[in-house]
Write a protein that holds these residues in place. Structure first.
Motif, PDB file in Angstrom:
ATOM      1  N   HIS A 112      41.761  40.120  56.884  1.00 33.77           N
ATOM      2  CA  HIS A 112      41.872  41.006  55.726  1.00 33.77           C
ATOM      3  C   HIS A 112      40.511  41.619  55.423  1.00 33.77           C
ATOM      4  O   HIS A 112      39.470  41.008  55.698  1.00 33.77           O
ATOM      5  N   VAL A 113      40.542  42.807  54.866  1.00 38.75           N
ATOM      6  CA  VAL A 113      39.311  43.559  54.615  1.00 38.75           C
ATOM      7  C   VAL A 113      38.439  42.870  53.577  1.00 38.75           C
ATOM      8  O   VAL A 113      37.222  42.806  53.703  1.00 38.75           O
ATOM      9  N   ASP A 114      39.082  42.346  52.520  1.00 38.78           N
ATOM     10  CA  ASP A 114      38.349  41.669  51.455  1.00 38.78           C
ATOM     11  C   ASP A 114      39.285  40.684  50.769  1.00 38.78           C
ATOM     12  O   ASP A 114      40.460  40.558  51.132  1.00 38.78           O
ATOM     13  N   PHE A 115      38.774  39.985  49.760  1.00 35.45           N
ATOM     14  CA  PHE A 115      39.573  38.952  49.101  1.00 35.45           C
ATOM     15  C   PHE A 115      40.704  39.544  48.260  1.00 35.45           C
ATOM     16  O   PHE A 115      41.743  38.914  48.074  1.00 35.45           O
ATOM     17  N   GLN A 116      40.519  40.747  47.758  1.00 35.73           N
ATOM     18  CA  GLN A 116      41.593  41.406  47.007  1.00 35.73           C
ATOM     19  C   GLN A 116      42.772  41.704  47.929  1.00 35.73           C
ATOM     20  O   GLN A 116      43.931  41.479  47.574  1.00 35.73           O
ATOM     21  N   HIS A 117      42.471  42.222  49.115  1.00 34.12           N
ATOM     22  CA  HIS A 117      43.493  42.500  50.122  1.00 34.12           C
ATOM     23  C   HIS A 117      44.230  41.215  50.494  1.00 34.12           C
ATOM     24  O   HIS A 117      45.466  41.177  50.556  1.00 34.12           O
ATOM     25  N   LEU A 118      43.480  40.140  50.721  1.00 32.73           N
ATOM     26  CA  LEU A 118      44.050  38.837  51.054  1.00 32.73           C
ATOM     27  C   LEU A 118      44.934  38.322  49.928  1.00 32.73           C
ATOM     28  O   LEU A 118      46.074  37.890  50.167  1.00 32.73           O
ATOM     29  N   PHE A 119      44.434  38.368  48.693  1.00 33.75           N
ATOM     30  CA  PHE A 119      45.185  37.838  47.568  1.00 33.75           C
ATOM     31  C   PHE A 119      46.500  38.584  47.370  1.00 33.75           C
ATOM     32  O   PHE A 119      47.552  37.958  47.159  1.00 33.75           O
ATOM     33  N   PHE A 120      46.462  39.899  47.457  1.00 33.92           N
ATOM     34  CA  PHE A 120      47.685  40.681  47.241  1.00 33.92           C
ATOM     35  C   PHE A 120      48.750  40.311  48.267  1.00 33.92           C
ATOM     36  O   PHE A 120      49.920  40.092  47.913  1.00 33.92           O
ATOM     37  N   ASN A 121      48.363  40.236  49.537  1.00 31.95           N
ATOM     38  CA  ASN A 121      49.347  39.893  50.569  1.00 31.95           C
ATOM     39  C   ASN A 121      49.875  38.473  50.414  1.00 31.95           C
ATOM     40  O   ASN A 121      51.090  38.231  50.539  1.00 31.95           O
TER      41      ASN A 121
END
Length: 208
Positions: A51-60
Motif C-alpha cells: 500500500h502507498v501509505d497507512f491511510q490507503h492500508l487502513f481504508f482497504n
C-alpha cells in the motif's frame, strides 16, 4: 471475528509497513508493466499486499473487515480466501490487459481483492444495505459505472481498472459456486452484469 481474516489483515499490514519504509522493497514487488513483461509475474500477486501509505492500508483493511464476514458466513473461510486471491489476480489481470502497452504503469494495493469480496457479499446477502439505506445491487451497479467513468476520465490516481477486475472476479467466482443465485437473486445478478458488458463493449469500440 475469524482468525484467518485477522491473519490476512495482519499480513497486509506487516508487508505494507515494510514497503512503506523500504522503497527498494516497494519497487521490487509493486505492479509494474515493464517488469511483468520481462518475466517478473510474481508482481501480479505481491503488489496486492503493498500500500502507498497507512491511510490507503487502513481504508482497504477496514472495508475488508466489514464485508468479509458476510462471505465467510455464507460460504467457508477457505472459499473466502479463494474469492480474495482470485479477485486480486482478476484485478491485476484486467489492469495488465488495459495497460499492456504502458510499460511505465505502476500500481499497488488490495483494492481489487477487497472489491471482489464486496461484490461477493452483495450477491450472497440479499438484504445487504450500503450505508444503511442503499440496496447492495444499486450500490454495485453505480460503483461499476463510476469505475468506467474513472477509466475514461483518467483524472485521478485511483486504480479503477483493478477495482473493476476485482469486482468481476468476486462476481464470477461466487456465481460459479452458487449458480442458483442467478434465479434467486436475478435482479442483483443482472444489475451487476450490465456494467461489465458495457465495459467490454466500450473497450471493443476503443471508447476507453
Amino acid at each position: 471475528m475469524n482468525i484467518i481474516l485477522l491473519l490476512l489483515i495482519g499480513v497486509n499490514a506487516l508487508i505494507s509497513y515494510k514497503a512503506i519504509n523500504d522503497s527498494s522493497f516497494f519497487r521490487k514487488f509493486e505492479f509494474h508493466i515493464g517488469s511483468i513483461k520481462s518475466g517478473e509475474q510474481l508482481r501480479m500477486f505481491s503488489s496486492g499486499f503493498l500500500h502507498v501509505d497507512f491511510q490507503h492500508l487502513f481504508f482497504n483493511m477496514f472495508t475488508l473487515y466489514f464485508f468479509a464476514p458476510y462471505v465467510i458466513y455464507n460460504t467457508t473461510v477457505l472459499y473466502f480466501l479463494y474469492i480474495y486471491i482470485g479477485s486480486l489476480l482478476a484485478g491485476n489481470l484486467l489492469t495488465f490487459y488495459f495497460h499492456k502497452n504502458d510499460y511505465s504503469y505502476r500500481a499497488v494495493g488490495a483494492s481489487g481483492a477487497v472489491t471482489g469480496v464486496i461484490f461477493s457479499a452483495i450477491l450472497l446477502e440479499p438484504n445487504l444495505y450500503m450505508y444503511g439505506f442503499i440496496p447492495g445491487y444499486i450500490f454495485g451497479f453505480a460503483y461499476l459505472l463510476f469505475s468506467i467513468y474513472g477509466m475514461k476520465a483518467k483524472n485521478d490516481n485511483i486504480g479503477h481498472v483493478a477495482h473493476f477486475g476485482g469486482a468481476i472476479g468476486g462476481y464470477g467466482i461466487t456465481l460459479a459456486k452458487y449458480p442458483e443465485l442467478i434465479s434467486s437473486q436475478t435482479t442483483t445478478v443482472v444489475a451487476l452484469l450490465v456494467p461489465i458488458v458495457v465495459l467490454f463493449i466500450l473497450q471493443k469500440l476503443n471508447k476507453l
